[in-house]
Design a protein around this motif. Structure first.
Motif, PDB file in Angstrom:
ATOM      1  N   GLY A  37       0.849  -1.180   0.000  1.00  0.00           N
ATOM      2  CA  GLY A  37       0.000   0.000   0.000  1.00  0.00           C
ATOM      3  C   GLY A  37       0.889   1.234   0.000  1.00  0.00           C
ATOM      4  O   GLY A  37       1.809   1.361  -0.808  1.00  0.00           O
ATOM      5  N   ALA A  38       0.635   2.133   0.953  1.00  0.00           N
ATOM      6  CA  ALA A  38       1.422   3.363   1.021  1.00  0.00           C
ATOM      7  C   ALA A  38       2.700   3.203   1.836  1.00  0.00           C
ATOM      8  O   ALA A  38       3.531   4.106   1.851  1.00  0.00           O
ATOM      9  CB  ALA A  38       0.568   4.477   1.630  1.00  0.00           C
ATOM     10  N   PHE A  39       2.887   2.064   2.492  1.00  0.00           N
ATOM     11  CA  PHE A  39       3.954   1.917   3.470  1.00  0.00           C
ATOM     12  C   PHE A  39       5.093   1.052   2.956  1.00  0.00           C
ATOM     13  O   PHE A  39       4.895   0.141   2.142  1.00  0.00           O
ATOM     14  CB  PHE A  39       3.406   1.309   4.764  1.00  0.00           C
ATOM     15  CG  PHE A  39       2.494   2.222   5.511  1.00  0.00           C
ATOM     16  CD1 PHE A  39       2.977   3.095   6.473  1.00  0.00           C
ATOM     17  CD2 PHE A  39       1.132   2.228   5.250  1.00  0.00           C
ATOM     18  CE1 PHE A  39       2.136   3.960   7.156  1.00  0.00           C
ATOM     19  CE2 PHE A  39       0.276   3.086   5.926  1.00  0.00           C
ATOM     20  CZ  PHE A  39       0.782   3.955   6.877  1.00  0.00           C
ATOM     21  N   LEU A  40       6.294   1.332   3.454  1.00  0.00           N
ATOM     22  CA  LEU A  40       7.422   0.467   3.172  1.00  0.00           C
ATOM     23  C   LEU A  40       7.098  -0.928   3.686  1.00  0.00           C
ATOM     24  O   LEU A  40       6.618  -1.106   4.809  1.00  0.00           O
ATOM     25  CB  LEU A  40       8.669   1.010   3.875  1.00  0.00           C
ATOM     26  CG  LEU A  40      10.025   0.485   3.401  1.00  0.00           C
ATOM     27  CD1 LEU A  40      10.304   0.957   1.976  1.00  0.00           C
ATOM     28  CD2 LEU A  40      11.129   0.943   4.338  1.00  0.00           C
ATOM     29  N   ALA A  41       7.354  -1.938   2.855  1.00  0.00           N
ATOM     30  CA  ALA A  41       6.976  -3.311   3.186  1.00  0.00           C
ATOM     31  C   ALA A  41       7.757  -3.826   4.393  1.00  0.00           C
ATOM     32  O   ALA A  41       8.943  -3.514   4.565  1.00  0.00           O
ATOM     33  CB  ALA A  41       7.211  -4.215   1.991  1.00  0.00           C
ATOM     34  N   ASP A  42       7.087  -4.637   5.212  1.00  0.00           N
ATOM     35  CA  ASP A  42       7.754  -5.234   6.367  1.00  0.00           C
ATOM     36  C   ASP A  42       8.983  -6.031   5.938  1.00  0.00           C
ATOM     37  O   ASP A  42      10.012  -6.019   6.629  1.00  0.00           O
ATOM     38  CB  ASP A  42       6.788  -6.151   7.123  1.00  0.00           C
ATOM     39  CG  ASP A  42       5.702  -5.383   7.862  1.00  0.00           C
ATOM     40  OD1 ASP A  42       5.874  -4.162   8.070  1.00  0.00           O
ATOM     41  OD2 ASP A  42       4.689  -6.004   8.232  1.00  0.00           O
ATOM     42  N   SER A  43       8.875  -6.741   4.815  1.00  0.00           N
ATOM     43  CA  SER A  43      10.010  -7.550   4.356  1.00  0.00           C
ATOM     44  C   SER A  43      11.208  -6.668   4.033  1.00  0.00           C
ATOM     45  O   SER A  43      12.360  -7.040   4.302  1.00  0.00           O
ATOM     46  CB  SER A  43       9.604  -8.378   3.136  1.00  0.00           C
ATOM     47  OG  SER A  43       9.153  -7.536   2.080  1.00  0.00           O
ATOM     48  N   THR A  44      10.956  -5.485   3.463  1.00  0.00           N
ATOM     49  CA  THR A  44      12.043  -4.560   3.167  1.00  0.00           C
ATOM     50  C   THR A  44      12.663  -4.035   4.454  1.00  0.00           C
ATOM     51  O   THR A  44      13.894  -3.972   4.588  1.00  0.00           O
ATOM     52  CB  THR A  44      11.535  -3.384   2.312  1.00  0.00           C
ATOM     53  OG1 THR A  44      11.123  -3.873   1.036  1.00  0.00           O
ATOM     54  CG2 THR A  44      12.612  -2.338   2.115  1.00  0.00           C
TER      55      THR A  44
END
Length: 312
Positions: A37-44
């Motif tokens: 979505g709008a947020f930096l991915a948890d995996s990243t």
């Protein structure tokens, strides 16, 4: 070790050479970020954190940075990545590294759907001089003042300073300015009487907040001093509320600090405590080639557990 330095009026973090060198090496291997979505991915975030944790002295740097940014610290910081920018340039690998560092503060996110995660703030000679992309005085404000859940932090990364030597960043402790107001002005600023700006193509910032109070009565770590000097001319305020806002603006100016960002510096501002702006750029911008004019990149951060007033 001397990670934290107090330079002039500002709070600066200079990295030790050992950490500079380790981050330059890391910058060449960090993967491109992904978003959810709008947020930096948890995996990243997890991948970036694992890489940064391997860098010598990074833990001490992170502690210094977070100590500055919380409510008992300065409330803002300037991280100097000048040596890293000199070695790597300001392209995607450098931005991945800067994003990784900011993800240690809070979650990078993209509230403006029409712009990328890092939003360019260039120099437009045809823009209103008072806008962020203009050449004039950009008065004190917090970003996204008219949403129910503003970003907790705003950050500005300097790609190119004004080659004419002007355009200093200005900051003011908004909550300290409020304490210098008269009780009657504080009472007026707590009224739901102020408005500024439009609301469209935004993500994960709650709803439109119009009108809003400047002082929301929330604890400092949750609430905001919802202020932009531009609302003084555009809100249709009555005389009493306009006077109270002008008094606050004057106190912000009286308490301001300033410093000029250089290439590779990034400014992180806790919006629960501080407002920011910019002094005019140097006269003669028409004589500067477009590719040499001042260029900043902006990125917003969302802290965990953020709440806001109910959307109207």
């Amino acid at each position: 070790m001397g990670i934290l330095t107090h330079g002039g009026a500002g709070m600066f973090i200079d990295l030790p050479n050992e950490l500079d060198e380790a981050l330059i090496d890391l910058g060449s291997i960090l993967p491109a970020w992904s978003t959810e979505g709008a947020f930096l991915a948890d995996s990243t975030i997890e991948r970036y954190r694992a890489e940064l944790d391997s860098a010598p002295l990074f833990g001490e740097f992170r502690h210094s940075l977070l100590s500055l940014l919380n409510g008992t610290g300065a409330g803002y910081a300037v991280v100097r990545l000048r040596n890293i920018a000199q070695a790597m340039g300001a392209g995607d690998p450098f931005l991945c590294l800067a994003t990784a560092i900011l993800a240690e503060v809070a979650i990078p996110f993209q509230p403006f759907q029409r712009w990328p995660l890092w939003k360019e703030i260039g120099t437009n000679l045809n823009a209103n001089p008072g806008l962020s992309t203009g050449t004039g005085y950009n008065a004190f404000h917090m970003d996204l003042v008219n949403v129910t859940q503003p970003p907790d932090y705003t950050t500005l990364l300097c790609v190119r300073p004004d080659p004419l030597g002007a355009g200093a960043s200005i900051l003011s402790d908004a909550r300290a300015a409020v304490t210098r107001l008269t009780p009657s002005s504080r009472a007026l600023l707590a009224d739901v009487a102020y408005s500024y700006g439009s609301f469209f193509e935004l993500s994960d910032v709650g709803g439109e907040y119009k009108p809003f109070p400047v002082l929301d009565g929330e604890p400092a770590d949750l609430g905001f001093v919802r202020f932009t000097a531009k609302m003084l001319a555009e809100s249709g305020l009555d005389e009493a509320h306009a006077h109270a806002a002008k008094e606050l603006a004057d106190q912000m100016v009286a308490g301001q600090i300033s410093f000029t960002l250089q290439r590779g510096d990034f400014l992180i501002v806790n919006q629960h405590y501080w407002v920011h702006g910019r002094e005019p750029l140097g006269a003669g911008q028409h004589d500067v080639a477009p590719e040499d004019r001042r260029l900043l990149l902006q990125l917003f951060l969302r802290g965990a557990g953020t709440t806001g007033p109910a959307a109207s």
